[in-house]
Design an enzyme around this catalytic site. Structure first.
Site, PDB file in Angstrom:
ATOM      1  N   SER A 251       0.810  -1.221   0.000  1.00  0.00           N
ATOM      2  CA  SER A 251       0.000   0.000   0.000  1.00  0.00           C
ATOM      3  C   SER A 251       0.841   1.269   0.000  1.00  0.00           C
ATOM      4  O   SER A 251       0.304   2.372  -0.066  1.00  0.00           O
ATOM      5  CB  SER A 251      -0.921   0.011   1.224  1.00  0.00           C
ATOM      6  OG  SER A 251      -0.146  -0.007   2.420  1.00  0.00           O
ATOM      7  N   HIS A 288       7.671  25.980  14.057  1.00  0.00           N
ATOM      8  CA  HIS A 288       6.908  24.902  14.682  1.00  0.00           C
ATOM      9  C   HIS A 288       7.121  23.638  13.857  1.00  0.00           C
ATOM     10  O   HIS A 288       7.226  23.701  12.629  1.00  0.00           O
ATOM     11  CB  HIS A 288       5.420  25.255  14.719  1.00  0.00           C
ATOM     12  CG  HIS A 288       4.544  24.101  15.122  1.00  0.00           C
ATOM     13  ND1 HIS A 288       4.436  23.667  16.424  1.00  0.00           N
ATOM     14  CD2 HIS A 288       3.751  23.279  14.378  1.00  0.00           C
ATOM     15  CE1 HIS A 288       3.611  22.640  16.480  1.00  0.00           C
ATOM     16  NE2 HIS A 288       3.176  22.377  15.250  1.00  0.00           N
ATOM     17  N   SER A 290       5.631  19.499  13.722  1.00  0.00           N
ATOM     18  CA  SER A 290       4.817  18.413  14.264  1.00  0.00           C
ATOM     19  C   SER A 290       4.578  17.390  13.167  1.00  0.00           C
ATOM     20  O   SER A 290       4.774  17.665  11.981  1.00  0.00           O
ATOM     21  CB  SER A 290       3.479  18.947  14.797  1.00  0.00           C
ATOM     22  OG  SER A 290       2.685  19.436  13.735  1.00  0.00           O
TER      23      SER A 290
END
Length: 425
Positions: A251, A288, A290
Site C-alpha cells: 500500500s 513549529h 509536528s
C-alpha cells in the site's frame, strides 16, 4: 588652452549629469503614478557586449487605475565589486498604446539592452532609482550554450518584430494559459524556494523520502513601510514538509511526515564585511514542527534559532563555499510524547555547502547533540549537463547517519543511502 580645457571638462560633466537625470525621469514618473517596475533577465549568466531581451513588469500599487503610456526606455545601473557604476538604457522592443492597469494588477513589457563590454564576473544590476530591484548577473567573455540560445532567441525576436510591423503576423498577447493566469497573481513574485525540494528512493525502499519547501516575502520591498523600515524586506513566512515513504509495502504508506511552518527575518548583505568575504547574512526566526498525529504517536516542538551565513564566491570560476551554523533553543516542547527531543536533535548544527554554480554541489549537515553526532551529505548535479539541456532537474544522492531524522522515531539512529532527483538543491 587650460581655461578652455577646464570649461570643456565642466560642460561635459554637466551634460553627463543632465543625461543621467533624463534617464531617471521615466522611473520617477512611474513612482508618482503608483507603478512599481520589476524586471527579469532570460538568464543570470550573460556575455559582455551581448544584446538581451529584458521583461519588465509594471505593478500598480496605488488605489486608483493607472491610465497612460509605459516608458519607452528605462535606466539600469550596472555595478561590480570594484564599485564601477554605469547607467545603461533599456529601450522598448515594440511601442505600446495607452495602457489601463487596475489597482493590484500588472502589465509586462519587453525591452532590449546591451551588456557593457568592460564588465567581467559578478555584476549587480538594478533600476537606477530602485536599488531594491537589484539582481546579480554573472558576466562572461565567452558565451555558454544557454546564452547562445538566448542570443538566437533575441535575433528571432527581432525578425518577428519586423514581421509584425509589416503586418505579416498577428500578435498574440496571451500565448499561454500561464500568461493569462499571471494577470491575476501579481504577488507571485514574492514566492520562492526555501529548503531543498527532492524525491529520493532509498537503497532500502522502506526509507524513501521526499520534501517540498517554499518561502513568501510578506512586505513589498518598494512599499512605503519597507522604505521607512528596510529590515521589513527580509521578513518571510516559510513552510517545509518532509515525508518518509515506505515504497516496499504493497500500500506504500507514509511512515511519518513533518510539517514545519515558520517565520524568519533575513538581513541584507553586511556592507562592512572584509573584501575576501562575498556575503555575510544573518537569519533569525521561529519554527513549529509536528507530525500531525494524535495520542501516543503525536510529536511536536517549537524552536527559535539564529543563523549567521558566510559566503565565499569566485566569480571567475563560479565556485562557492557557504558556511551556515545554526543555534537553536526549544520552546514549549511536547512534554508527553517527546520531552527529551533536544537530547537527540541538539542545540547546534553546521551546514557546509561547496560547489560550482552550474555543476556538482556538495552539502553536509552536521548536528551536535548530547546523544551523539548526526550527519547528512547530499551530492547534486544538473541532469541537463548529461541530457543536452532537456531536463531542468538535478541528479541527487543522499547519505544519512542521524538521530531524530524523523519525529516518530527520534530516539533511534537511522542510516540510509538514497538516490533520486531534486528540483531545488
Amino acid at each position: 588652452m587650460k581655461i578652455l580645457a577646464k570649461s570643456f571638462h565642466g560642460a561635459s560633466k554637466t551634460v553627463m549629469i543632465i543625461v543621467g537625470l533624463l534617464l531617471l525621469l521615466p522611473a520617477s514618473a512611474l513612482a508618482q503614478d503608483g507603478l512599481t517596475p520589476l524586471f527579469r533577465f532570460p538568464s543570470l549568466q550573460v556575455q559582455a557586449g551581448s544584446e538581451l531581451r529584458l521583461k519588465v513588469y509594471f505593478h500598480n500599487e496605488s488605489d486608483a487605475d493607472f491610465l497612460g503610456e509605459l516608458p519607452q526606455s528605462l535606466a539600469l545601473r550596472f555595478q561590480d565589486n570594484g564599485q564601477k557604476a554605469v547607467l545603461v538604457t533599456a529601450v522598448e522592443i515594440e511601442s505600446s498604446p495607452e495602457q489601463k492597469i487596475a489597482p493590484g494588477e500588472f502589465i509586462a513589457k519587453d525591452y532590449r539592452l546591451e551588456i557593457p563590454n568592460h564588465y567581467l564576473g559578478a555584476v549587480e544590476v538594478a533600476l537606477a532609482e530602485s536599488p531594491e530591484t537589484a539582481v546579480l548577473l554573472s558576466v562572461k567573455t565567452s558565451l555558454p550554450q544557454p546564452e547562445q540560445d538566448a542570443a538566437v532567441e533575441v535575433a528571432d525576436t527581432n525578425q518577428e518584430d519586423q514581421k509584425k510591423q509589416e503586418g505579416q503576423e498577428k500578435q498574440d498577447h496571451y500565448p499561454s494559459l500561464e500568461s493569462l493566469h499571471s494577470l491575476y497573481q501579481p504577488y507571485v513574485v514574492n514566492l520562492s524556494a526555501y529548503e531543498p525540494m527532492f524525491f529520493l528512493v532509498g537503497s532500502d525502499p522502506e526509507k524513501s523520502k521526499f520534501q517540498i519547501s517554499f518561502k513568501y516575502r510578506l512586505f513589498n520591498p518598494a512599499g512605503s513601510l519597507s522604505q521607512t523600515f528596510p529590515w521589513l524586506r527580509g521578513l518571510h513566512f516559510a513552510y517545509t514538509q518532509t515525508s518518509f515513504w515506505d515504497l516496499s509495502s504493497e500500500s506504500a504508506p507514509f511512515l511519518d511526515t513533518s510539517y514545519k511552518p515558520g517565520l524568519f527575518l533575513l538581513s541584507s548583505n553586511w556592507k562592512n564585511r572584509p573584501d575576501w568575504l562575498q556575503g555575510f547574512f544573518v537569519q533569525a526566526g521561529v519554527q513549529h514542527e509536528s507530525n500531525g498525529r494524535g495520542e501516543e504517536f503525536s510529536r511536536s516542538t517549537n524552536m527559535a534559532y539564529i543563523e549567521p551565513i558566510f559566503v565565499f564566491f569566485d566569480p571567475q570560476t563560479v565556485l562557492g563555499l557557504q558556511l551556515r551554523p545554526r543555534f537553536m533553543m526549544y520552546i514549549d516542547n511536547d512534554d508527553d510524547t517527546n520531552p527529551d527531543l533536544a537530547d537527540y536533535r541538539g542545540h547546534a548544527e553546521l551546514e557546509v555547502k561547496f560547489g560550482k554554480a552550474s555543476g556538482l554541489v556538495s552539502k553536509t549537515l552536521l548536528g551536535f547533540a548530547e546523544k551523539g553526532v548526526s550527519v547528512q551529505t547530499d551530492l547534486t548535479y544538473p541532469i541537463s549537463k548529461l541530457l543536452k539541456s532537456n531536463f531542468d532537474i538535478f541528479f541527487h544522492l543522499q547519505y544519512t547517519n542521524a538521530l531524530a531524522e524523523s519525529l516518530i522515531n527520534y530516539q533511534k539512529r537511522s542510516e540510509s543511502l538514497r538516490l533520486g532527483v531534486s528540483f531545488v538543491r
